[in-house]
Design a protein around this motif. Structure first.
Motif, PDB file in Angstrom:
ATOM      1  N   GLY A 195       6.730   1.820   1.108  1.00  0.00           N
ATOM      2  CA  GLY A 195       6.761   0.512   1.992  1.00  0.00           C
ATOM      3  C   GLY A 195       7.357  -0.459   0.967  1.00  0.00           C
ATOM      4  N   VAL A 197       5.678  -3.721   0.724  1.00  0.00           N
ATOM      5  CA  VAL A 197       4.610  -4.572   0.237  1.00  0.00           C
ATOM      6  C   VAL A 197       4.420  -4.266  -1.118  1.00  0.00           C
ATOM      7  CG1 VAL A 197       2.206  -5.148   0.256  1.00  0.00           C
ATOM      8  CG2 VAL A 197       3.691  -4.886   2.362  1.00  0.00           C
TER       9      VAL A 197
ATOM     10  N   VAL B  88       3.863 -12.901   5.526  1.00  0.00           N
ATOM     11  CA  VAL B  88       3.661 -11.502   5.728  1.00  0.00           C
ATOM     12  C   VAL B  88       2.851 -11.086   7.213  1.00  0.00           C
ATOM     13  CG1 VAL B  88       2.423  -9.466   4.744  1.00  0.00           C
ATOM     14  CG2 VAL B  88       3.618 -10.554   3.429  1.00  0.00           C
ATOM     15  N   GLU B  89       2.115 -11.969   7.445  1.00  0.00           N
ATOM     16  CA  GLU B  89       1.385 -11.903   8.756  1.00  0.00           C
ATOM     17  C   GLU B  89       2.601 -11.934   9.925  1.00  0.00           C
ATOM     18  OE1 GLU B  89      -1.301 -10.676   9.617  1.00  0.00           O
ATOM     19  OE2 GLU B  89      -1.205 -11.202  11.820  1.00  0.00           O
ATOM     20  N   ARG B  92       4.453  -8.995  10.152  1.00  0.00           N
ATOM     21  CA  ARG B  92       3.505  -7.982  10.661  1.00  0.00           C
ATOM     22  C   ARG B  92       3.791  -8.034  12.120  1.00  0.00           C
ATOM     23  NH1 ARG B  92      -0.276  -4.166   9.602  1.00  0.00           N
ATOM     24  NH2 ARG B  92      -0.293  -5.038   7.506  1.00  0.00           N
ATOM     25  N   SER B 148       5.063 -11.704  -2.177  1.00  0.00           N
ATOM     26  CA  SER B 148       4.076 -10.670  -1.289  1.00  0.00           C
ATOM     27  C   SER B 148       4.860  -9.302  -1.255  1.00  0.00           C
ATOM     28  CB  SER B 148       4.018 -11.035   0.096  1.00  0.00           C
ATOM     29  OG  SER B 148       3.219 -12.417  -0.027  1.00  0.00           O
ATOM     30  N   LEU B 149       6.094  -9.299  -1.583  1.00  0.00           N
ATOM     31  CA  LEU B 149       7.120  -8.172  -1.223  1.00  0.00           C
ATOM     32  C   LEU B 149       7.655  -7.720  -2.520  1.00  0.00           C
ATOM     33  CD1 LEU B 149       9.026  -8.517   2.239  1.00  0.00           C
ATOM     34  CD2 LEU B 149       6.632  -7.886   1.672  1.00  0.00           C
ATOM     35  N   PRO B 189       4.504  -1.232  11.818  1.00  0.00           N
ATOM     36  CA  PRO B 189       4.162  -2.216  10.748  1.00  0.00           C
ATOM     37  C   PRO B 189       3.611  -1.425   9.516  1.00  0.00           C
ATOM     38  CG  PRO B 189       3.293  -3.004  12.687  1.00  0.00           C
ATOM     39  CD  PRO B 189       3.735  -1.654  12.982  1.00  0.00           C
ATOM     40  N   GLU B 190       2.583  -0.553   9.860  1.00  0.00           N
ATOM     41  CA  GLU B 190       1.990   0.275   8.671  1.00  0.00           C
ATOM     42  C   GLU B 190       3.100   0.946   7.955  1.00  0.00           C
ATOM     43  OE1 GLU B 190      -1.003   1.260   7.375  1.00  0.00           O
ATOM     44  OE2 GLU B 190      -1.180  -0.811   8.181  1.00  0.00           O
ATOM     45  N   PHE B 193       5.290  -1.628   5.792  1.00  0.00           N
ATOM     46  CA  PHE B 193       4.376  -2.100   4.725  1.00  0.00           C
ATOM     47  C   PHE B 193       4.064  -1.221   3.604  1.00  0.00           C
ATOM     48  CE2 PHE B 193       3.173  -6.308   7.264  1.00  0.00           C
ATOM     49  CZ  PHE B 193       4.354  -6.752   7.231  1.00  0.00           C
ATOM     50  N   THR B 194       3.468  -0.247   4.317  1.00  0.00           N
ATOM     51  CA  THR B 194       2.867   0.666   3.124  1.00  0.00           C
ATOM     52  C   THR B 194       3.266   2.219   2.707  1.00  0.00           C
ATOM     53  OG1 THR B 194       1.012   1.004   4.417  1.00  0.00           O
ATOM     54  CG2 THR B 194       0.735  -0.495   2.767  1.00  0.00           C
TER      55      THR B 194
END
Lengths: 201, 201
Positions: A195, A197, B88-89, B92, B148-149, B189-190, B193-194
């Motif tokens: 990802g 992040v 980041v929010e 998302r 954040s990224l 989004p999951e 992001f990760t």
């Protein structure tokens, strides 16, 4: 525009691969269905009869261009499965390898991805394409089954989203642009695996 | 096939939205460029003259269908930017929201994504589409700038790959299938992001 000097037996200096390449550009720009042999001849500066010295039909171009893309993709799949027994490593090789192929043949893969299946020939090509997709789904499922992947994300959906991400490269990638195929082939597996992040460690 | 009873002032019971929906199905199945008003009339069981009681041109359908998709996507962007100051929010919400819109309007978004820009109307629609893309790139850049990224993945490429992943949903998503829009809007989004690898913790 075709001129009378290009009619008949005259063959302006087109190598077969140039005819294929330019025809695929036209298909991608105007739509395969909407592009006639007459329009292709005009684009190539050939008369309507002269173009048949180069190619027999639109379908012949379609088969040859998508066949090249499918061959390269199949070689990536076979190579990844042979290179390792670890499904996560296989998946990494698959993602990096397909990314590289798409960067090298964006126009051919774009044509492959946009097929609508309106003829038997298109359906046969799409069946070969599905074989590649199934191989990826299978690797994702094995990686998930052995516990390497998160199980809260369903394997079929994950595989489709991975392919979707990689496939989208053909919509914007320019071989002469700022990224080499190897650059993108390094980014896509990273993004899929861990990802975007920043990790909290 | 159109019959004489549907000619002239006769209007078989089509609501405008049904005409649009069926026409977009035809565009997606055969190609916008390759679909004539005559073919649309035939698909609707209308005569070639009767179809003009419903719609003035192919372009009118294109503008209306893609306009609906663009409106929904723009609302997601505006909503995400208003809902939070945290990039980041915002990202998302943007990813989840666009995923939901694509699941709700897959055919309209598919038409939007496959535009080739061969007319001024298409170019204007594509400019609105680019506005949405720019908003996503901007959010990714801000999230990256504030730390954040991951910074080893370039923001422009990351944004394109995110959009590519989400956009690909329109190629396979069936509104009547096993996944609700909310299911996919939770997965994308999951995954972005990760990633898909099980964390080592």
């Amino acid at each position: 525009m075709p001129s009378s000097t290009t009619a008949g037996r005259g063959r302006p200096g087109y190598a077969r691969e140039d005819v294929i390449r330019i025809a695929v550009e036209e298909f991608n720009a105007r739509g395969y269905e909407a592009t006639s042999m007459g329009a292709l001849a005009e684009r190539l500066g050939l008369s309507k009869s002269a173009i048949y010295h180069h190619i027999a039909s639109k379908e012949e171009i379609l088969v040859e261009a998508t066949g090249k893309a499918l061959e390269e993709l199949r070689a990536v799949v076979d190579g990844a499965l042979e290179a390792s027994d670890d499904p996560v490593e296989q998946l990494r090789l698959l993602i990096a390898g397909t990314t590289r192929v798409l960067c090298e043949y964006p126009a051919y893969v774009r044509l492959l991805l946009r097929l609508r299946g309106n003829t038997d020939v298109e359906l046969a090509i799409m069946e070969r394409r599905r074989g590649i997709t199934r191989a990826l789904v299978d690797v994702v499922e094995r990686a998930q089954a052995e516990g390497s992947l998160r199980t809260d994300l369903e394997a079929g959906v994950v595989a489709r989203l991975i392919f979707g991400m990689i496939n989208s490269i053909v919509e914007w990638y320019k071989p002469e642009g700022q990224y080499a195929p190897a650059d993108l082939a390094a980014i896509t597996p990273e993004m899929v695996f861990t990802g975007i992040v920043r990790s909290r460690s």
